[in-house]
Motif scaffolding. Structure first.
Motif, PDB file in Angstrom:
ATOM      1  N   LYS A   2       2.619 -55.400  -4.957  1.00 35.10           N
ATOM      2  CA  LYS A   2       3.102 -54.273  -5.344  1.00 35.10           C
ATOM      3  C   LYS A   2       4.128 -53.627  -4.386  1.00 35.10           C
ATOM      4  O   LYS A   2       5.078 -52.896  -4.837  1.00 35.10           O
ATOM      5  N   ILE A   3       3.702 -53.816  -3.145  1.00 29.33           N
ATOM      6  CA  ILE A   3       4.530 -53.136  -2.348  1.00 29.33           C
ATOM      7  C   ILE A   3       5.761 -54.168  -1.796  1.00 29.33           C
ATOM      8  O   ILE A   3       6.791 -53.461  -1.637  1.00 29.33           O
ATOM      9  N   LEU A   4       5.435 -55.176  -1.520  1.00 32.04           N
ATOM     10  CA  LEU A   4       6.620 -56.159  -1.257  1.00 32.04           C
ATOM     11  C   LEU A   4       7.450 -56.579  -2.170  1.00 32.04           C
ATOM     12  O   LEU A   4       8.795 -56.891  -2.113  1.00 32.04           O
ATOM     13  N   ASN A   5       6.887 -56.751  -3.580  1.00 33.35           N
ATOM     14  CA  ASN A   5       7.754 -56.903  -4.523  1.00 33.35           C
ATOM     15  C   ASN A   5       7.748 -55.960  -5.488  1.00 33.35           C
ATOM     16  O   ASN A   5       7.511 -56.176  -6.701  1.00 33.35           O
ATOM     17  N   SER A   6       8.263 -54.776  -5.339  1.00 35.18           N
ATOM     18  CA  SER A   6       8.223 -53.537  -5.837  1.00 35.18           C
ATOM     19  C   SER A   6       9.072 -53.581  -7.226  1.00 35.18           C
ATOM     20  O   SER A   6       8.974 -52.760  -7.987  1.00 35.18           O
ATOM     21  N   ASN A   7      10.190 -54.251  -7.240  1.00 36.49           N
ATOM     22  CA  ASN A   7      10.832 -54.363  -8.328  1.00 36.49           C
ATOM     23  C   ASN A   7      10.635 -55.341  -9.518  1.00 36.49           C
ATOM     24  O   ASN A   7      11.549 -56.201 -10.067  1.00 36.49           O
ATOM     25  N   GLN A   8       9.415 -55.376  -9.831  1.00 38.07           N
ATOM     26  CA  GLN A   8       8.726 -56.196 -10.850  1.00 38.07           C
ATOM     27  C   GLN A   8       9.366 -55.591 -12.248  1.00 38.07           C
ATOM     28  O   GLN A   8       9.560 -54.397 -12.474  1.00 38.07           O
ATOM     29  N   THR A   9       9.699 -56.418 -13.112  1.00 39.00           N
ATOM     30  CA  THR A   9       9.848 -56.187 -14.504  1.00 39.00           C
ATOM     31  C   THR A   9       8.808 -56.429 -15.399  1.00 39.00           C
ATOM     32  O   THR A   9       7.908 -57.268 -15.150  1.00 39.00           O
TER      33      THR A   9
END
Length: 117
Positions: A30-37
């Motif tokens: 969630k922190i490192l890949n925060s632009n999840q769709t």
């Protein structure tokens, strides 16, 4: 006798370590890949805050004096995830099991917290 004590300690902490091995990668993702769709909230700031929340909850869960606070935070987070899965029509049985396993792991470590005085 010393081997029995070591084995007892290991078996007491094993469920907590398994729970931590689930939550830490989730938080780091969630922190490192925060632009999840495809998530119910696609705002990057909300995803980063959720990741930091999870990391803080895990630290509180692992520290013996704050295990009850950490358990409450982790169970609350996963209960919200159960509700989101139910809303989206996704399978939610595993998330319910994670909530139960989190509570069970803290009960094994400190059963006196769950008894009335």
């Amino acid at each position: 006798m010393k081997t029995k004590k070591i084995l007892s300690t290991l078996l007491t902490w094993l469920p907590s370590l398994i729970i931590v091995l689930f939550f830490i990668p989730n938080a780091l993702d969630k922190i490192l890949n925060s632009n999840q769709t495809g998530k119910i909230v696609s705002n990057t700031a909300v995803m980063i805050i959720a990741g930091v929340y999870l990391l803080i909850a895990v630290v509180l869960f692992l520290y013996n004096k704050t295990v009850l606070i950490g358990t409450t935070l982790l169970a609350f987070y996963m209960t919200l995830i159960v509700c989101i899965h139910m809303y989206k029509g996704k399978p939610y049985e595993v998330t319910i099991l994670i909530v139960m396993a989190t509570i069970f792991a803290s009960y094994i470590r400190k059963p006196q917290l769950f008894h009335q005085k």
